[in-house]
Design a protein around this motif. Structure first.
Motif, short mmCIF file in Angstrom:
data_model
loop_
_atom_site.label_atom_id
_atom_site.label_comp_id
_atom_site.label_asym_id
_atom_site.label_seq_id
_atom_site.Cartn_x
_atom_site.Cartn_y
_atom_site.Cartn_z
N GLU A 1 -1.50 -2.33 11.97
CA GLU A 1 -2.19 -1.34 11.99
C GLU A 1 -0.93 -0.13 12.52
N ALA A 2 0.12 -0.65 13.65
CA ALA A 2 1.13 0.26 13.94
C ALA A 2 1.98 0.49 12.69
N LEU A 3 2.09 -0.51 11.78
CA LEU A 3 3.17 -0.13 10.68
C LEU A 3 2.76 0.71 9.80
N ASP A 4 1.18 0.49 9.64
CA ASP A 4 0.32 1.55 8.68
C ASP A 4 0.55 3.11 9.10
N GLU A 5 0.16 3.08 10.47
CA GLU A 5 0.30 4.61 10.85
C GLU A 5 1.61 4.97 10.86
N LEU A 6 2.76 4.07 11.18
CA LEU A 6 4.07 4.83 11.35
C LEU A 6 4.37 5.19 9.74
N LEU A 7 4.12 4.19 8.99
CA LEU A 7 4.63 4.73 7.66
C LEU A 7 4.06 5.88 6.92
N THR A 8 2.86 6.16 7.29
CA THR A 8 2.07 7.37 7.09
C THR A 8 2.70 8.66 7.68
N PHE A 9 2.99 8.61 8.82
CA PHE A 9 3.66 9.47 9.59
C PHE A 9 5.12 9.92 9.35
N LEU A 10 5.93 8.98 9.08
CA LEU A 10 7.38 8.91 8.80
C LEU A 10 7.05 9.62 7.16
N LYS A 11 6.53 9.27 6.43
CA LYS A 11 6.32 9.84 5.11
C LYS A 11 6.14 11.46 5.11
N LYS A 12 5.32 11.62 6.03
CA LYS A 12 4.67 13.24 6.04
C LYS A 12 6.05 13.80 6.65
N ASN A 13 6.86 13.22 7.55
CA ASN A 13 7.96 13.89 7.87
C ASN A 13 9.28 13.80 7.46
N LYS B 1 0.91 -1.19 -0.13
CA LYS B 1 0.11 -0.09 0.05
C LYS B 1 0.86 1.19 0.06
N HIS B 2 1.92 1.39 0.91
CA HIS B 2 2.83 2.31 0.97
C HIS B 2 3.96 2.44 -0.06
N GLN B 3 4.17 1.35 -0.84
CA GLN B 3 5.11 1.23 -1.85
C GLN B 3 6.79 1.15 -0.92
N VAL B 4 6.63 0.60 0.05
CA VAL B 4 7.76 0.62 0.88
C VAL B 4 8.64 -0.74 0.62
N ARG B 5 9.80 -1.11 0.51
CA ARG B 5 10.61 -2.19 0.76
C ARG B 5 11.12 -2.50 1.93
N ALA B 6 10.99 -3.46 2.46
CA ALA B 6 11.60 -3.86 3.87
C ALA B 6 12.36 -5.22 3.61
N THR B 7 13.02 -5.50 5.05
CA THR B 7 13.72 -6.55 5.13
C THR B 7 13.30 -7.80 6.04
N PHE B 8 13.15 -8.85 5.51
CA PHE B 8 12.44 -10.03 6.46
C PHE B 8 13.46 -11.01 6.61
N PHE B 9 13.69 -11.36 7.91
CA PHE B 9 14.69 -12.31 8.37
C PHE B 9 13.83 -13.52 8.62
N LEU B 10 14.09 -14.61 7.87
CA LEU B 10 13.06 -15.48 7.78
C LEU B 10 13.75 -16.86 8.78
N MET B 11 12.87 -17.57 9.17
CA MET B 11 13.31 -18.97 10.06
C MET B 11 12.97 -20.01 9.03
N GLY B 12 14.16 -20.87 8.80
CA GLY B 12 13.97 -22.02 7.90
C GLY B 12 12.91 -22.96 8.03
N VAL B 13 12.54 -23.27 9.32
CA VAL B 13 11.29 -24.21 9.46
C VAL B 13 10.15 -23.59 9.02
N ARG B 14 10.07 -22.34 9.00
CA ARG B 14 8.64 -21.71 8.43
C ARG B 14 8.80 -21.46 6.98
N VAL B 15 10.01 -21.27 6.46
CA VAL B 15 10.01 -21.40 5.00
C VAL B 15 9.57 -22.81 4.33
#
Length: 238
Positions: free
Chosen positions: A210-222, A72-86
């Motif tokens: 929800e926290a991520l959604d609102e954080l990305l909105t706030f940080l973009k504006k700032n 939604k925010h067109q933001v790329r992130a970094t995911f550290f994955l656990m092998g058992v869950r992959v």
């Protein structure tokens, strides 16, 4: 006279306050200081850049909704994955990769490595690499230790094996099952240029989306720019 005293006290408080911030920003990451080519906890910069990272995934409960927010925010992130869950959720791991996010290694079983040793760390890394490679034909050189628990000997081993060790400078503490407001407060109260934010895409994290959604909105504006961990490394070694 009273006004002068108040102004003087305020000035002293400012000096103490900002010197404390400077100290905190430069002194809390001894492994990065000693091994700057191997360990990264934050980027030393005055630019408003920030990297969001997500541990412990993938899963089918929270990872998809977090991916939706990032898309939604067109933001790329970094995911550290656990092998058992992959191994268990290969399609979600594939989606993370297909949507342009960076994937790092977070061990197979999530042990506390300081209790199991460097040899076990490499076993965990190699087993997770095999799981990731079987799904997306990718080899990652990014590693994050569970709980951030890592020793100097392990850092030296990472360097020998060509891995970069990634920590964080802001812990959202979402893993505690916090509300979105509590998660946002943990991030914003510790916000600084060059932050690496620790969040989770699996576990007990009902407030993260929800926290991520609102954080990305706030940080973009700032005026913040969102980067991946490799992009931070590129900035260091330009």
């Amino acid at each position: 006279m009273k006004k002068i005293v108040i102004q003087t006290c305020f000035f002293i408080w400012l000096i103490f306050h900002f010197s404390s911030i400077t100290y905190a920003a430069s002194s809390y990451y001894p492994l990065q200081t000693k091994y700057p080519d191997t360990m990264l906890y934050k980027l030393e910069t005055n630019q408003k850049v920030i990297a969001f990272t997500f541990d412990d995934g993938p899963d089918t409960i929270y990872t998809p909704s977090i991916l939706d927010v990032l898309k939604k925010h067109q933001v790329r992130a970094t995911f550290f994955l656990m092998g058992v869950r992959v191994d268990k959720y290969p399609q979600i791991a594939k989606r993370i990769h297909n949507e342009g996010h960076v994937i790092g290694n977070h061990t197979y079983w999530h042990p506390q490595l300081t209790k199991t040793g460097a040899a076990n760390m490499m076993w965990e890394i190699n087993k997770t690499e095999k799981a990731i490679r079987s799904v997306i034909e990718l080899e990652t050189n990014l590693f994050r230790a569970p709980y951030g628990a890592i020793t100097e000997n392990m850092v030296k081993k990472l360097k020998e094996e060509g891995y970069l060790g990634i920590g964080w400078s802001i812990d959202s503490e979402d893993w505690r099952g916090l509300s979105k407001e509590e998660i946002k407060a943990n991030v914003l109260n510790n916000l600084h240029a060059g932050s690496i934010v620790l969040m989770h895409s699996a576990g007990n994290v009902p407030g993260t989306e929800e926290a991520l959604d609102e954080l990305l909105t706030f940080l973009k504006k700032n005026g913040y720019e969102f980067v991946t961990v490799p992009e931070m490394w590129e900035t260091i070694y330009k």
